[in-house]
Write a protein that holds these residues in place. Structure first.
Motif, PDB file in Angstrom:
ATOM      1  N   PRO A   1       0.802  -1.214   0.000  1.00 61.83           N
ATOM      2  CA  PRO A   1       0.000   0.000   0.000  1.00 61.83           C
ATOM      3  C   PRO A   1       0.847   1.281   0.000  1.00 61.83           C
TER       4      PRO A   1
ATOM      5  N   GLU B   1       4.036   0.446  11.631  1.00 56.91           N
ATOM      6  CA  GLU B   1       4.003  -0.977  11.305  1.00 56.91           C
ATOM      7  C   GLU B   1       5.151  -1.726  11.956  1.00 56.91           C
TER       8      GLU B   1
ATOM      9  N   ARG C   1       5.390 -10.763   1.956  1.00 58.67           N
ATOM     10  CA  ARG C   1       6.476  -9.998   2.571  1.00 58.67           C
ATOM     11  C   ARG C   1       7.585 -10.964   2.978  1.00 58.67           C
TER      12      ARG C   1
ATOM     13  N   ARG D   1       7.610  -5.756   6.504  1.00 55.21           N
ATOM     14  CA  ARG D   1       6.540  -4.823   6.149  1.00 55.21           C
ATOM     15  C   ARG D   1       7.078  -3.480   5.659  1.00 55.21           C
TER      16      ARG D   1
ATOM     17  N   ALA E   1      -3.852  -4.436   5.709  1.00 58.42           N
ATOM     18  CA  ALA E   1      -3.471  -5.639   5.007  1.00 58.42           C
ATOM     19  C   ALA E   1      -3.494  -6.750   6.027  1.00 58.42           C
TER      20      ALA E   1
HETATM   21  N1  GLY Z   1       3.633  -2.152   4.557  1.00 57.20           N
HETATM   22  C1  GLY Z   1       2.391  -2.746   4.379  1.00 57.20           C
HETATM   23  C2  GLY Z   1       2.208  -3.999   5.122  1.00 57.20           C
HETATM   24  O1  GLY Z   1       3.134  -4.723   5.344  1.00 57.20           O
HETATM   25  O2  GLY Z   1       1.113  -4.301   5.516  1.00 57.20           O
END
Ligand code: GLY
Length: 363
Positions: A46, A54, A294, A321, A251
């Motif tokens: 995003p 995060e 990720r 993230r 997310a």
């Molecule tokens: N940076 C977005 C996520 O890992 O949810």
């Protein structure tokens, strides 16, 4: 016959593309190998540029690195926009932190408690203050804050821009999946293959799936004024406007291996939270559901540096993230290491931490 490049980058996510651009700017001949397979993290990310929002595992080395990245983003965005001619959707209008119900305030406070001590200004706001900043918020929003230095970028446009900027400097993009380092011949080989990196060099990187939903306002009405990091019934969610009439809902965090199929359960969970925070979203069209993988590590820290026992090979992955946020600083440090041998990478990110002491000592 193709000349052996100075640098081969395996993986065309934001970090690989950023290193390629940086190296090409220094006059190096660079090839990027990438096959766009479902799950490429930065094709879905995003684009939240928020160092602590995060930081699920707030390690001091990572937080410091993330703050450095945040401070560098305005200059990086300006430079990349000028080099590519592409608008990155870089929004500097701050992030609203929103507790949905009264019971969510404690969770929100816990999530942000460790902002203290960092240069991340956050003004507390009550329910009226929140809605003054974002009139689309539900009447149930109970309180939160406004983080002026948390920004947002369109990560997919960043990728396009990095590709264009590299191409203008002669970077060659090879649409091919590389499955072994032996397939590639170059002065230096850098693995930036995200969750797929372990197939090329043996580090414990695992995929953490993130599903996002893209909503589109059929009336083309005004979108969100700010990104929103909300907590709804104890669960976090992130909303960000895009192109005026779209909203990304992000997310999930799922440990389901390389499964990249969007699930109804994840869509349902994301949309329930989104609509609770911004009821008008219920009338929007679901334009897309996407899944990114990720790259995570056992200590949740990046793996950046030389690959032990493999001269000329380097790795840069495990950004979990934070890949988009960290891309500019990661690219600068990796470029320094590749080009001048200058290792300014935080010691906590060394690839050697995952190798048995005996093995690394003997090499
Ligand atoms: N940076 C977005 C996520 O890992 O949810």
């Amino acid at each position: 016959m193709t000349r052996r490049p100075d640098v081969a980058v395996i993986g065309g996510g934001v970090i690989g593309l950023a290193v390629a651009w940086r190296c090409a700017r220094l006059g190096l001949d660079v090839h990027v190998y990438h096959e766009e397979i479902p799950g490429t993290a930065s094709a879905v990310a995003p684009g939240m540029l928020a160092p602590v929002s995060e930081a699920d595992f707030p390690d001091p080395a990572l937080l410091e690195f993330a703050h450095e990245a945040r401070r560098g983003w305005p200059a990086f965005a300006a430079e990349l926009t000028a080099a590519s001619g592409i608008d990155l959707g870089y929004a500097t209008d701050g992030l609203l932190l929103v507790a949905h119900g009264v019971e969510d305030r404690a969770r929100l406070a816990a999530m942000y408690g460790f902002r203290d001590g960092f240069d991340v200004p956050c003004t507390p706001l009550d329910a009226d203050g929140l809605r003054a900043r974002e009139p689309l918020l539900s009447a149930g929003s109970s309180g939160g804050g406004f983080a002026t230095e948390d920004h947002h970028v369109d990560a997919q446009r960043v990728r396009l821009a990095l590709r264009a900027a590299g191409q203008a400097l002669g970077v060659r993009y090879v649409d091919r999946r590389v499955r072994s380092l032996d397939e590639v011949s170059a002065g230096s080989v850098l693995v930036t293959a995200g969750a797929w990196s372990p197939s090329l060099c043996d580090f414990p990187v695992t995929p953490v799936r993130g599903q996002v939903v893209l909503l589109r306002d059929p009336s083309g009405g005004p979108g969100l004024r700010h990104g929103i990091r909300g907590v709804v019934r104890g669960e976090p969610v992130y909303l960000a406007g895009r192109d005026g009439h779209e909203t990304i809902v992000a997310a999930t965090l799922d440990h389901t291996g390389f499964d990249v199929r969007p699930s109804a359960q994840a869509t349902d969970a994301l949309l329930r939270k989104a609509v609770a925070l911004v009821p008008a979203l219920a009338g929007h069209e679901v334009a897309a559901t996407r899944v990114g993988l990720r790259p995570d590590t056992p200590d949740h820290l990046p793996v950046m540096g030389r690959v032990p026992g493999r001269p000329g090979a380097y790795v840069c992955t495990g950004h979990y993230r934070h890949g988009v946020l960290l891309a500019p600083v990661a690219a600068d440090l990796m470029t320094g290491l590749l080009v001048t041998g200058d290792d300014g990478i935080p010691a906590a990110f060394t690839p050697r931490r995952f190798r048995p002491a005996k093995e690394t000592a003997s090499r």
